[in-house]
Design a protein around this motif. Structure first.
Motif, PDB file in Angstrom:
ATOM      1  N   SER A   1      41.203  40.598  76.968  1.00 27.15           N
ATOM      2  CA  SER A   1      40.665  39.508  76.168  1.00 27.15           C
ATOM      3  C   SER A   1      40.132  40.051  74.858  1.00 27.15           C
ATOM      4  O   SER A   1      39.994  41.263  74.677  1.00 27.15           O
ATOM      5  CB  SER A   1      39.530  38.798  76.918  1.00 27.15           C
ATOM      6  OG  SER A   1      38.444  39.683  77.103  1.00 27.15           O
ATOM      7  N   GLY A   2      39.805  39.135  73.938  1.00 24.85           N
ATOM      8  CA  GLY A   2      39.270  39.528  72.647  1.00 24.85           C
ATOM      9  C   GLY A   2      37.779  39.781  72.652  1.00 24.85           C
ATOM     10  O   GLY A   2      37.230  40.281  71.682  1.00 24.85           O
ATOM     11  N   GLY A   3      37.091  39.426  73.733  1.00 24.13           N
ATOM     12  CA  GLY A   3      35.646  39.585  73.775  1.00 24.13           C
ATOM     13  C   GLY A   3      35.184  40.983  74.100  1.00 24.13           C
ATOM     14  O   GLY A   3      33.993  41.223  74.265  1.00 24.13           O
ATOM     15  N   ILE A   4      36.116  41.934  74.176  1.00 25.04           N
ATOM     16  CA  ILE A   4      35.750  43.276  74.611  1.00 25.04           C
ATOM     17  C   ILE A   4      34.800  43.955  73.638  1.00 25.04           C
ATOM     18  O   ILE A   4      34.000  44.797  74.018  1.00 25.04           O
ATOM     19  CB  ILE A   4      37.022  44.138  74.829  1.00 25.04           C
ATOM     20  CG1 ILE A   4      36.663  45.433  75.570  1.00 25.04           C
ATOM     21  CG2 ILE A   4      37.718  44.416  73.507  1.00 25.04           C
ATOM     22  CD1 ILE A   4      36.127  45.207  76.956  1.00 25.04           C
ATOM     23  N   ASN A   5      34.845  43.594  72.355  1.00 23.43           N
ATOM     24  CA  ASN A   5      33.973  44.254  71.397  1.00 23.43           C
ATOM     25  C   ASN A   5      32.501  44.049  71.746  1.00 23.43           C
ATOM     26  O   ASN A   5      31.703  44.984  71.712  1.00 23.43           O
ATOM     27  CB  ASN A   5      34.254  43.725  69.989  1.00 23.43           C
ATOM     28  CG  ASN A   5      35.646  44.061  69.529  1.00 23.43           C
ATOM     29  OD1 ASN A   5      36.219  45.047  69.949  1.00 23.43           O
ATOM     30  ND2 ASN A   5      36.202  43.230  68.669  1.00 23.43           N
ATOM     31  N   ALA A   6      32.134  42.816  72.084  1.00 22.72           N
ATOM     32  CA  ALA A   6      30.750  42.535  72.453  1.00 22.72           C
ATOM     33  C   ALA A   6      30.414  43.144  73.803  1.00 22.72           C
ATOM     34  O   ALA A   6      29.299  43.615  74.024  1.00 22.72           O
ATOM     35  CB  ALA A   6      30.501  41.026  72.470  1.00 22.72           C
TER      36      ALA A   6
ATOM     37  N   ILE B   1      26.734  36.382  75.241  1.00 23.50           N
ATOM     38  CA  ILE B   1      25.305  36.568  74.971  1.00 23.50           C
ATOM     39  C   ILE B   1      25.172  37.090  73.543  1.00 23.50           C
ATOM     40  O   ILE B   1      25.448  38.260  73.265  1.00 23.50           O
ATOM     41  CB  ILE B   1      24.674  37.560  75.970  1.00 23.50           C
ATOM     42  CG1 ILE B   1      24.926  37.092  77.411  1.00 23.50           C
ATOM     43  CG2 ILE B   1      23.184  37.707  75.707  1.00 23.50           C
ATOM     44  CD1 ILE B   1      24.469  38.080  78.460  1.00 23.50           C
ATOM     45  N   ARG B   2      24.745  36.240  72.652  1.00 22.65           N
ATOM     46  CA  ARG B   2      24.684  36.619  71.242  1.00 22.65           C
ATOM     47  C   ARG B   2      23.512  37.541  70.930  1.00 22.65           C
ATOM     48  O   ARG B   2      23.596  38.375  70.032  1.00 22.65           O
ATOM     49  CB  ARG B   2      24.600  35.343  70.381  1.00 22.65           C
ATOM     50  CG  ARG B   2      24.692  35.606  68.888  1.00 22.65           C
ATOM     51  CD  ARG B   2      24.812  34.304  68.116  1.00 22.65           C
ATOM     52  NE  ARG B   2      24.818  34.517  66.692  1.00 22.65           N
ATOM     53  CZ  ARG B   2      24.944  33.553  65.784  1.00 22.65           C
ATOM     54  NH1 ARG B   2      25.077  32.297  66.204  1.00 22.65           N
ATOM     55  NH2 ARG B   2      24.933  33.817  64.494  1.00 22.65           N
ATOM     56  N   ASP B   3      22.421  37.413  71.660  1.00 20.82           N
ATOM     57  CA  ASP B   3      21.230  38.216  71.425  1.00 20.82           C
ATOM     58  C   ASP B   3      21.497  39.681  71.795  1.00 20.82           C
ATOM     59  O   ASP B   3      21.801  39.997  72.950  1.00 20.82           O
ATOM     60  CB  ASP B   3      20.061  37.662  72.250  1.00 20.82           C
ATOM     61  CG  ASP B   3      18.757  38.379  71.955  1.00 20.82           C
ATOM     62  OD1 ASP B   3      18.587  39.511  72.450  1.00 20.82           O
ATOM     63  OD2 ASP B   3      17.921  37.810  71.234  1.00 20.82           O
ATOM     64  N   ASP B   4      21.386  40.581  70.803  1.00 20.98           N
ATOM     65  CA  ASP B   4      21.715  41.996  71.026  1.00 20.98           C
ATOM     66  C   ASP B   4      20.889  42.621  72.143  1.00 20.98           C
ATOM     67  O   ASP B   4      21.417  43.310  73.016  1.00 20.98           O
ATOM     68  CB  ASP B   4      21.496  42.808  69.732  1.00 20.98           C
ATOM     69  CG  ASP B   4      22.507  42.475  68.660  1.00 20.98           C
ATOM     70  OD1 ASP B   4      23.510  41.821  68.983  1.00 20.98           O
ATOM     71  OD2 ASP B   4      22.300  42.879  67.501  1.00 20.98           O
ATOM     72  N   ALA B   5      19.571  42.407  72.098  1.00 21.53           N
ATOM     73  CA  ALA B   5      18.688  43.040  73.074  1.00 21.53           C
ATOM     74  C   ALA B   5      18.970  42.536  74.486  1.00 21.53           C
ATOM     75  O   ALA B   5      19.010  43.327  75.438  1.00 21.53           O
ATOM     76  CB  ALA B   5      17.232  42.793  72.700  1.00 21.53           C
ATOM     77  N   LYS B   6      19.197  41.237  74.631  1.00 16.83           N
ATOM     78  CA  LYS B   6      19.460  40.686  75.965  1.00 16.83           C
ATOM     79  C   LYS B   6      20.820  41.132  76.477  1.00 16.83           C
ATOM     80  O   LYS B   6      20.991  41.383  77.671  1.00 16.83           O
ATOM     81  CB  LYS B   6      19.382  39.160  75.921  1.00 16.83           C
ATOM     82  CG  LYS B   6      17.957  38.656  75.720  1.00 16.83           C
ATOM     83  CD  LYS B   6      17.884  37.136  75.779  1.00 16.83           C
ATOM     84  CE  LYS B   6      16.429  36.679  75.629  1.00 16.83           C
ATOM     85  NZ  LYS B   6      16.310  35.209  75.692  1.00 16.83           N
ATOM     86  N   ARG B   7      21.789  41.237  75.586  1.00 20.79           N
ATOM     87  CA  ARG B   7      23.122  41.705  75.993  1.00 20.79           C
ATOM     88  C   ARG B   7      23.047  43.149  76.487  1.00 20.79           C
ATOM     89  O   ARG B   7      23.608  43.500  77.526  1.00 20.79           O
ATOM     90  CB  ARG B   7      24.082  41.578  74.812  1.00 20.79           C
ATOM     91  CG  ARG B   7      25.533  41.843  75.168  1.00 20.79           C
ATOM     92  CD  ARG B   7      26.457  41.503  74.020  1.00 20.79           C
ATOM     93  NE  ARG B   7      26.184  42.267  72.818  1.00 20.79           N
ATOM     94  CZ  ARG B   7      25.594  41.804  71.727  1.00 20.79           C
ATOM     95  NH1 ARG B   7      25.175  40.541  71.681  1.00 20.79           N
ATOM     96  NH2 ARG B   7      25.389  42.567  70.674  1.00 20.79           N
ATOM     97  N   ARG B   8      22.340  43.980  75.739  1.00 18.12           N
ATOM     98  CA  ARG B   8      22.204  45.384  76.120  1.00 18.12           C
ATOM     99  C   ARG B   8      21.409  45.526  77.419  1.00 18.12           C
ATOM    100  O   ARG B   8      21.767  46.300  78.305  1.00 18.12           O
ATOM    101  CB  ARG B   8      21.509  46.148  74.992  1.00 18.12           C
ATOM    102  CG  ARG B   8      21.298  47.628  75.287  1.00 18.12           C
ATOM    103  CD  ARG B   8      20.583  48.323  74.134  1.00 18.12           C
ATOM    104  NE  ARG B   8      19.250  47.784  73.910  1.00 18.12           N
ATOM    105  CZ  ARG B   8      18.891  47.064  72.856  1.00 18.12           C
ATOM    106  NH1 ARG B   8      19.769  46.772  71.924  1.00 18.12           N
ATOM    107  NH2 ARG B   8      17.659  46.622  72.726  1.00 18.12           N
ATOM    108  N   ASP B   9      20.302  44.767  77.535  1.00 18.93           N
ATOM    109  CA  ASP B   9      19.466  44.870  78.728  1.00 18.93           C
ATOM    110  C   ASP B   9      20.216  44.414  79.970  1.00 18.93           C
ATOM    111  O   ASP B   9      20.080  45.009  81.049  1.00 18.93           O
ATOM    112  CB  ASP B   9      18.198  44.035  78.537  1.00 18.93           C
ATOM    113  CG  ASP B   9      17.261  44.121  79.733  1.00 18.93           C
ATOM    114  OD1 ASP B   9      16.714  45.206  79.970  1.00 18.93           O
ATOM    115  OD2 ASP B   9      17.099  43.106  80.442  1.00 18.93           O
TER     116      ASP B   9
END
Length: 811
Positions: free
Chosen positions: A377-382, A583-591
């Motif tokens: 899929s194209g979402g792999i970057n995030a 999940i657009r929020d960087d911190a929440k995505r990483r956590d």
């Protein structure tokens, strides 16, 4: 975000969604020229990722032609579409509804998303180029006059000849102002469709078998920025009306360039921080010499992740039909990473139809623990951004999913495997299901999921599809889950899509999702291009041992993620109906990535742990040829069986110590949480003030445990003057000289009730020196005036343990 931008430039692979079977004709004798028709737009953010892989596979010398039709997807504003809408109309020839971009059709029969999909397209093209065709097209263009000669071994009476005018390379400026916030950032465009000749419906054919026919036509050239001077060429292709298969294609395009090739295998491993050198051969297929610059085309991308790559020389002149050599130096980063190292041979600017060709070699850092697979899929970057920015990022790498990569780097080599799809890649998890099932059976850790894969796989039309059946077996038979509903996350009106954001909430106390909450589907144009139009809701099946850990829409019955553990094999699995890209929020995505990987990795480091009850044993003073015992307890505080196979006692006084109980004469197995008792004995043979040694165990634990042993030895007439009990709760110190002549005193330390007696060599109590409560130092008198000469033991005891002090009485 730096990693996301860096990652978006890496050419990666995609499992092909559907590979049709080409119609086989008798007497196939003509070489194949494959055709890729791509649907794109300057207003399409995800289309940017399709540019590099499309340009990489395109090339007359590679047997591949490309037409890029510009569409109003997702919104209007693309300049080509505004003037030449036949490209979008052409999309309707293949797909009557559910329009999306980027989208590509290879020879009219293989449909796929070309974004980050060079390897997937190349696989199809290689298979197609290896075949022969029943028809051949020869294209001649003089000015605006086109001549197409069709040679055919078969009858062509239900086929259409289509002819397109293409712009080889176009540079557009000012799109940021012209398109505004909907512009995807591209200003360089290749192989852009301009018009069909004589029109979009093409030319109907009626050609007999083993015959030929020439078609002459002309077109009116346009003007302006979409018609750059000297950049137009023609592509002709012959298509079946019944199957839509493109039987063959042809062009008048003659590209100028040289082709680089790496020596040796494409896929290799490299140690972190190591350096290697690779030979490069540059071949000129043209009839005249060509000069090309040699550059690392993705240098900015790979240098951002720590690679140091250069090529020498940087420019070569290659004689006609000849080759020259160059050298590529490769320095790896001090972390896990997979990199395609792309060397491009670029002709000088101004050369008409100059073609930059490239060669790729690929490296993976040794010691990689977590592997994410790209191309579904194209979402792999995030997704990559969340994982690589977690604390596990330095041990994680993302690899293309294709047969060559899987052979070079088998998935079972890694601790954790991650395969995630987005909305556009719905259904693609079926391509990974068999591999993931195999990994789970081998006790590996897996994180996989997709917005609609459960819903798609449950469709009855796939009841006999082996790939979907494999996915069902993994999710239903292993995880015990199925889809209960696919919830809409958008509204559609005509070509307009309105997205509906929704929430995810974690389960209190869950090791993955406690305190987790996030808003999903917050599309933001160029700022955030990821979204879904629907998502599955998970239902646990009867007998399922999976544990839900996150729910949506503030409804605890709407499960969106489960975790599964097999205590027998040690495998752990996380399945989600969303990817990190939502999940657009960087911190929440990483956590969230951190918590998922922590739970998975906790099982991946399952091992025994050897823990000892004390790091040291102090025996005090022991008379020569006497012994003293102390106990030691070994505990397996790990989560796998501890096997103690041997022990060693080392040091200059090692011979004075021995294990007299619990010694592993044969391997001793200690189950997780259980203990093993041992007794260590101090038996000095000589008088020495300090007698030290080390007890070390040999086991299957990852770390060894060592116990320091210490003691003092004395002769019969020079005995100890201070002793303590085994735990140190009771202490005795002789205040006077030893031997004792008539009287002396003791300092007794301890707590609660202690009795102090004097015992002769025969074990008889000859005196009670103290019997009462003690709280701190207590002075105790020793009267030896009535005792015979000899050795006596002064014993202080609180009932559970004792301290023994040896004294000598001399009269």
């Amino acid at each position: 975000m730096k990693l996301r931008r860096m990652f978006s430039k890496i050419a990666v692979a995609l499992a092909v969604i559907a590979i049709g079977t080409s119609t086989m004709f008798a007497q196939n004798s003509f070489p194949r020229m494959s055709l890729i028709e791509e649907y794109t737009s300057a207003t399409c953010g995800p289309c940017v990722a399709a540019t590099a892989p499309m340009d990489a596979v395109f090339g007359v010398n590679k047997g591949c032609l490309t037409i890029k039709y510009h569409t109003p997807i997702p919104v209007a504003g693309d300049p080509w579409n505004a003037l030449y809408p036949d490209g979008y109309t052409r999309y309707g020839y293949y797909k009557s509804s559910g329009f999306s971009a980027p989208q590509a059709y290879i020879n009219g029969i293989t449909s796929l998303n070309p974004a980050n999909n060079q390897a997937g397209m190349q696989t199809v093209l290689n298979a197609d180029n290896a075949k022969k065709s029943a028809v051949a097209l020869t294209v001649t263009v003089v000015g605006n006059n086109i001549s197409i000669k069709v040679n055919s071994n078969i009858a062509l009476n239900n086929h259409t000849l289509r002819v397109a005018v293409i712009s080889y390379h176009t540079t557009l400026t000012g799109l940021a102002t012209e398109i505004g916030g909907n512009w995807n950032g591209e200003s360089e465009f290749s192989n852009a469709f301009l018009k069909f000749v004589p029109g979009i419906n093409g030319t109907a054919l009626n050609i007999g078998a083993n015959s030929d026919q020439t078609f002459d036509m002309t077109y009116s050239a346009g003007s302006g920025r979409l018609w750059p001077a000297g950049q137009q060429y023609v592509v002709a292709f012959l298509q079946s009306n019944a199957t839509k298969e493109v039987l063959n294609s042809g062009t008048n395009l003659q590209e100028i360039g040289a082709v680089p090739t790496f020596a040796g295998e494409r896929y290799s491993k490299i140690n972190r921080g190591a350096n290697e050198s690779r030979e490069l051969t540059v071949t000129n297929p043209n009839d005249s010499p060509v000069t090309v610059d040699l550059v690392i085309s993705n240098a900015a991308t790979i240098s951002a992740s720590g690679w140091n790559v250069s090529v020498e020389p940087s420019s070569v002149t290659v004689p006609a039909k000849s080759s020259v050599k160059a050298n590529v130096s490769i320095g790896a980063p001090n972390r896990s990473w997979f990199a395609d190292i792309i060397v491009e041979a670029t002709p000088p600017a101004g050369v008409p139809f100059a073609k930059a060709n490239s060669a790729t070699t690929s490296y993976l850092s040794s010691g990689t623990k977590i592997v994410g697979y790209i191309g579904f899929s194209g979402g792999i970057n995030a997704n990559a951004d969340g994982i690589l920015n977690s604390s596990y990022g330095t041990d994680a790498a993302f690899l293309p999913w294709n047969a060559d990569v899987m052979a070079a780097y088998p998935p079972e080599e890694f601790d954790v495997t991650v395969v995630l799809t987005d909305f556009n890649g719905r259904g693609n998890l079926r391509f990974a299901a068999s591999t993931l099932s195999d990994l789970v059976s081998k006790g590996k850790k897996v994180w996989f999921g997709g917005c609609l894969d459960l819903g798609v796989s449950s469709n009855p039309q796939y009841d006999s599809d082996p790939l979907f059946l494999s996915f069902r077996a993994l999710t239903q038979n292993v995880l015990g889950i199925k889809n209960v509903a696919s919830v809409s996350r958008s509204t559609v009106s005509g070509n307009s899509i309105t997205l509906i954001p929704y929430t995810l909430t974690g389960i209190a106390g869950d090791p993955i999702s406690a305190n987790f909450g996030a808003s999903l589907n917050s599309y933001g144009g160029n700022a955030w291009t990821y979204y879904t139009q629907a998502s599955d809701i998970i239902q646990l099946m009867a007998g399922s041992t999976s544990v839900p850990f996150v729910y949506s829409d503030n409804d605890k019955a709407k499960h969106n993620g489960v975790r599964y553990e097999n205590l027998g094999s040690g495998s752990r699995v996380v399945y989600t109906t969303y990817g990190l890209e939502l999940i657009r929020d960087d911190a929440k995505r990483r956590d969230h990535a951190e918590k998922i990987l922590s739970w998975l990795m906790a099982a991946s480091v399952k091992a025994p742990v050897l823990a000892v009850s004390s790091q040291s044993l102090t025996f005090g003073t022991v008379e020569v040829n006497s012994t003293k015992e102390m106990n030691l307890t070994i505990t397996n505080s790990g989560d796998a069986d501890l096997i103690i196979s041997d022990y060693t006692i080392s040091g200059i006084n090692a011979s004075s110590y021995s294990v007299t109980m619990g010694a592993p004469s044969s391997p001793v197995t200690v189950l997780p949480g259980k203990t093993h008792a041992m007794t260590i004995t101090f038996a000095p043979k000589t008088v020495k003030a300090t007698m030290n040694a080390n007890l070390t165990f040999v086991s299957n634990a990852n770390t060894s445990a060592q116990v320091a042993l210490s003691g003092t030895s004395s002769s019969a007439t020079s005995v100890e003057t201070e002793v303590v009990s085994e735990t140190g709760a009771i202490g005795l110190r002789l205040n006077g000289a030893n031997p004792i002549v008539t009287s002396s005193s003791l300092t007794l330390t301890g707590k609660d009730h202690v009795a102090v007696t004097m015992v002769d060599a025969a074990g008889r109590t000859v005196a009670t020196l103290f019997d009462g409560a003690v709280n701190g130092p207590q002075q105790v008198a020793v009267n030896a005036g009535t005792l015979n000469s000899g050795t006596y033991s002064i014993v202080a005891s609180n009932g559970s343990e004792k301290a023994v002090l040896t004294v000598v009485v001399t009269r």
